[in-house]
Design a protein around this motif. Structure first.
Motif, short mmCIF file in Angstrom:
data_model
loop_
_atom_site.label_atom_id
_atom_site.label_comp_id
_atom_site.label_asym_id
_atom_site.label_seq_id
_atom_site.Cartn_x
_atom_site.Cartn_y
_atom_site.Cartn_z
N UNK A 112 0.77 -1.23 0.00
CA UNK A 112 0.00 0.00 0.00
C UNK A 112 0.81 1.29 0.00
N UNK A 113 2.14 1.19 0.04
CA UNK A 113 2.96 2.40 0.05
C UNK A 113 2.94 3.03 -1.33
N UNK A 114 2.75 4.35 -1.38
CA UNK A 114 2.74 5.07 -2.64
C UNK A 114 3.99 5.94 -2.74
N UNK A 115 4.72 5.77 -3.82
CA UNK A 115 5.96 6.51 -4.03
C UNK A 115 5.68 8.00 -4.13
N UNK A 116 6.57 8.81 -3.53
CA UNK A 116 6.43 10.26 -3.56
C UNK A 116 7.72 10.90 -4.05
N UNK A 117 7.57 12.12 -4.55
CA UNK A 117 8.72 12.86 -5.07
C UNK A 117 8.41 14.35 -4.97
N UNK A 118 9.43 15.16 -5.17
CA UNK A 118 9.29 16.61 -5.14
C UNK A 118 9.34 17.13 -6.57
N UNK A 119 8.43 18.03 -6.89
CA UNK A 119 8.50 18.74 -8.16
C UNK A 119 9.51 19.86 -7.96
N UNK A 120 10.75 19.62 -8.36
CA UNK A 120 11.86 20.52 -8.06
C UNK A 120 11.62 21.92 -8.60
N UNK A 121 11.23 22.04 -9.83
CA UNK A 121 11.04 23.38 -10.43
C UNK A 121 9.96 24.17 -9.71
N UNK A 122 8.87 23.51 -9.38
CA UNK A 122 7.78 24.19 -8.69
C UNK A 122 8.22 24.63 -7.29
N UNK A 123 8.89 23.74 -6.56
CA UNK A 123 9.33 24.05 -5.21
C UNK A 123 10.37 25.16 -5.19
N UNK A 124 11.30 25.15 -6.15
CA UNK A 124 12.34 26.17 -6.20
C UNK A 124 11.76 27.53 -6.59
N UNK A 125 10.84 27.54 -7.53
CA UNK A 125 10.24 28.82 -7.91
C UNK A 125 9.40 29.38 -6.77
N UNK A 126 8.75 28.49 -6.01
CA UNK A 126 7.99 28.93 -4.84
C UNK A 126 8.94 29.49 -3.77
N UNK A 127 10.07 28.83 -3.56
CA UNK A 127 11.03 29.30 -2.57
C UNK A 127 11.61 30.65 -2.96
N UNK A 128 11.86 30.85 -4.25
CA UNK A 128 12.37 32.14 -4.71
C UNK A 128 11.33 33.23 -4.55
N UNK A 129 10.08 32.91 -4.81
CA UNK A 129 9.01 33.90 -4.66
C UNK A 129 8.84 34.27 -3.18
N UNK A 130 8.94 33.28 -2.30
CA UNK A 130 8.81 33.54 -0.86
C UNK A 130 9.98 34.35 -0.34
N UNK A 131 11.15 34.20 -0.96
CA UNK A 131 12.36 34.85 -0.48
C UNK A 131 12.64 36.17 -1.20
N UNK A 132 11.71 36.63 -2.04
CA UNK A 132 11.96 37.82 -2.84
C UNK A 132 12.00 39.09 -2.01
#
Length: 137
Positions: free
Chosen positions: A37-57
């Motif tokens: 029942x375990x479902x593999x997970x991952x990070x959408x790198x581009x989305x997370x990095x663009x969000x981090x840059x927007x938060x840190x602007x």
């Protein structure tokens, strides 16, 4: 890393945090490859990095819990709250597990290359700064 380091090394400090968080997510997937029942997970790198840059602007911000106090922000940053998304399974097993070890191992190897590239950039920049400060000695 501090706000000064973020400005000094550009996007690479945030990228390192995201690459680290992604490595942890992929390692979790590999560790649970046989868990029903375990479902593999991952990070959408581009989305997370663009969000981090927007938060840190806004630049460097200090957060205070109480007047006169500064909060410890050492565990925050681009990688700390990167959203994990479920991977689309290519062929889930009968028990509902969606981890494909070959895909996970390839993703981990690719992630390691990206992490090392950002780390090499930061190390090269530090060496350049040392050279400039020491005058070539």
């Amino acid at each position: 890393m501090s706000g000064t380091a973020d400005g000094l090394f550009g996007i690479h400090t945030q990228a390192l945090q995201l690459w680290q968080r992604r490595a942890e997510a992929i390692a979790d997937n590999l560790a649970n490859a046989d868990t029903p029942g375990y479902e593999a997970r991952d990070i959408d790198f581009r989305k997370a990095l663009s969000q981090a840059q927007a938060d840190d602007s806004d630049g460097v911000r200090l957060a205070a819990d109480q007047p006169g106090m500064i909060a410890d922000n050492s565990v925050t940053g681009a990688g700390a709250d990167a959203p994990l998304a479920y991977r689309v399974p290519t062929q889930p097993t009968m028990d509902g597990n969606t981890v494909d070890t070959q895909i996970e191992q390839a993703a981990y190897a690719q992630n390691t290359v990206h992490y090392q590239a950002s780390l090499n950039f930061i190390n090269g920049y530090i060496q350049t700064l040392r050279l400039a400060i020491n005058g070539g000695n």
